[in-house]
Design a protein around this motif. Structure first.
Motif, short mmCIF file in Angstrom:
data_model
loop_
_atom_site.label_atom_id
_atom_site.label_comp_id
_atom_site.label_asym_id
_atom_site.label_seq_id
_atom_site.Cartn_x
_atom_site.Cartn_y
_atom_site.Cartn_z
N TYR A 1 0.77 -1.12 0.06
CA TYR A 1 -0.42 -0.13 0.41
C TYR A 1 1.01 0.50 0.65
N TRP A 2 1.93 1.05 0.75
CA TRP A 2 2.79 2.51 1.15
C TRP A 2 3.23 1.98 -0.19
N HIS B 1 0.27 2.59 -3.89
CA HIS B 1 -0.64 3.69 -3.63
C HIS B 1 -0.02 5.00 -3.27
N LEU B 2 1.24 4.66 -2.01
CA LEU B 2 1.66 6.55 -1.34
C LEU B 2 3.14 6.91 -2.13
N HIS B 3 3.03 6.18 -3.31
CA HIS B 3 4.63 6.26 -3.55
C HIS B 3 5.43 6.27 -2.58
N ALA B 4 5.91 5.80 -2.13
CA ALA B 4 6.53 5.43 -0.82
C ALA B 4 7.92 4.90 -1.10
N PRO C 1 -3.26 11.09 4.07
CA PRO C 1 -2.92 11.55 2.76
C PRO C 1 -1.75 11.83 2.86
N GLY C 2 -0.62 11.36 1.70
CA GLY C 2 0.66 11.17 2.15
C GLY C 2 1.27 9.67 2.57
N PRO C 3 3.11 9.79 2.25
CA PRO C 3 3.36 8.61 3.24
C PRO C 3 3.41 8.75 4.67
N PRO D 1 -0.30 8.67 7.74
CA PRO D 1 -0.91 6.97 7.65
C PRO D 1 0.02 6.43 8.99
N GLU E 1 -5.15 -0.40 -2.04
CA GLU E 1 -6.01 0.31 -1.44
C GLU E 1 -7.21 0.10 -1.37
#
Length: 396
Positions: free
Chosen positions: A239-240, A243-246, A300-302, A305, A367
């Motif tokens: 997910y990170w 989806h969160l592009h981390a 929102p963002g990495p 959360p 997600e």
């Protein structure tokens, strides 16, 4: 013909524990941590099987399924055996099998071989939990806080898995699993050479009527909690990342945050239960988990959360030690069976639902999984309403 609990039943005072009891509980807590390290390594390694070997989401969730099958199916039978016969060396054998199976899984090439070794690792977990859970409850007596030390050991093992595995997996790939064989060898041999941890104290002999109705409701709570737990474990890093592009490091930190919260929640739940009662503690954890899971999906963002990952882990694990102790209270004559179900079968069954969540991820991405997980604590709360305090005079 009263149908309600005595006024003092929901709020029994904390049970004092002698120093020797805490020493034994720390020993079993360490053993539990090492055993569950290998359960935690499965979801920690899954993203790297996806990224390094190109496994699909469904194939990756199949590895979680293998660990769950190996652990879930045998545990009730192991629990029955532990209740019938003295099996002091079974916990040590279980740790050895769990560590060797997982440790060798990253060294083989075929998916079938990987799947089989992870299944074997799950079998080792199945051998450990009923024997260790019975001995730990005998040491803890009636103190939920003492029992939470043993239960928290499992949470610590899950926490250490990504903390230790992520750097090694990033640098060496999935072959790094072999680095985790030594803890199993050390602890397994220590348990095999040591004496059976039978305290012979207040908690060693327990009698009373088995109450299967509340026990089945409790098992349902643990299954639902376990589905949510394994869902987060399996997909939080993906997910990170996707989806969160981390980066992979941040994704590993997210999993570690969730598991740190789990350790804190397990210890906190035992102390809450000694003050307000076990049933209220189970219900409290479910109520708190709902908004925190929603926040985890919507923040929102990495980085934002991460807070919800920690707090969600706390809430989801507040009932963990309480469920183990409560299950043994409902089945006072079958502590090994109760531990096998609450620590083993019900927890592992959560992994059996991993392919369902894998299908959700395949269709809607990771997600999508976090978009549905918040429903599970609602179900757990509903089942929690069917529970009764062990001191209540209620028909099973």
């Amino acid at each position: 013909m009263t149908e309600t609990a005595p006024p003092s039943a929901p709020s029994l005072p904390a049970v004092p524990a002698a120093p020797g009891i805490w020493r034994r509980m720390r020993l079993w807590g360490v053993a539990h941590a090492v055993d569950d390290l290998y359960q935690g390594l499965v979801p920690a390694c899954v993203p790297y099987f996806v990224l390094d070997r190109g496994y699909s989401y469904v194939a990756a969730s199949g590895l979680t399924l293998a660990a769950a099958l190996g652990s879930a199916v045998p545990q009730p039978f192991v629990g029955l055996a532990v209740d019938r016969w003295e099996m002091p060396r079974l916990a040590g054998i279980g740790v050895l099998v769990a560590g060797l199976g997982l440790g060798l899984s990253g060294l083989v090439d075929s998916y079938a071989a990987v799947w089989t070794l992870i299944l074997l690792s799950g079998l080792g977990v199945a051998l450990f939990h009923p024997a260790a859970g019975k001995a730990a409850r005998e040491a803890a007596g009636e103190s939920a806080a003492a029992m939470s030390v043993f239960a928290a050991g499992g949470s610590v093992g899950f926490f250490l898995a990504p903390v230790l595995a992520t750097p090694a997996l990033i640098q060496l790939g999935v072959g790094a699993t072999v680095l985790f064989v030594p803890p199993a060898l050390i602890v397994g041999l220590l348990l095999l050479r040591g004496r059976s941890a039978r305290p012979g104290g207040a908690g060693a002999v327990r009698t009373g009527r088995d109450r299967w109705g509340p026990f089945l409701a409790l098992t349902g709570v643990e299954v639902v909690r376990s589905v949510a737990f394994f869902g987060v474990l399996t997909f939080i890093e993906l997910y990170w990342i996707r989806h969160l592009h981390a980066g992979r490091g941040t994704a590993g930190a997210a999993l570690a945050c969730f598991l740190v919260g789990g350790v804190a929640g397990t210890l906190l739940g035992g102390r809450i239960a000694d003050r307000v009662g076990s049933v209220r503690t189970v219900q409290l954890g479910a109520v708190l988990a709902v908004p925190l899971f929603v926040g985890l999906r919507l923040a929102p963002g990495p980085y934002a959360p991460l807070l919800f990952a920690v707090l969600g882990g706390v809430a989801l694990n507040i009932p963990f030690a309480v469920l183990v102790k409560l299950g043994q209270d409902y089945l006072p004559g079958r502590p090994g069976t109760a531990a096998g179900v609450t620590l083993g079968l019900a927890v592992s069954v959560g992994g059996l639902f991993a392919p369902v969540l894998g299908a959700v991820a395949q269709a809607r991405g990771p997600e999508g999984v976090f978009g549905v997980l918040w429903v599970l604590p609602v179900v757990a709360f509903g089942l929690g309403l069917l529970l009764r305090e062990p001191g209540a005079d209620v028909a099973p």
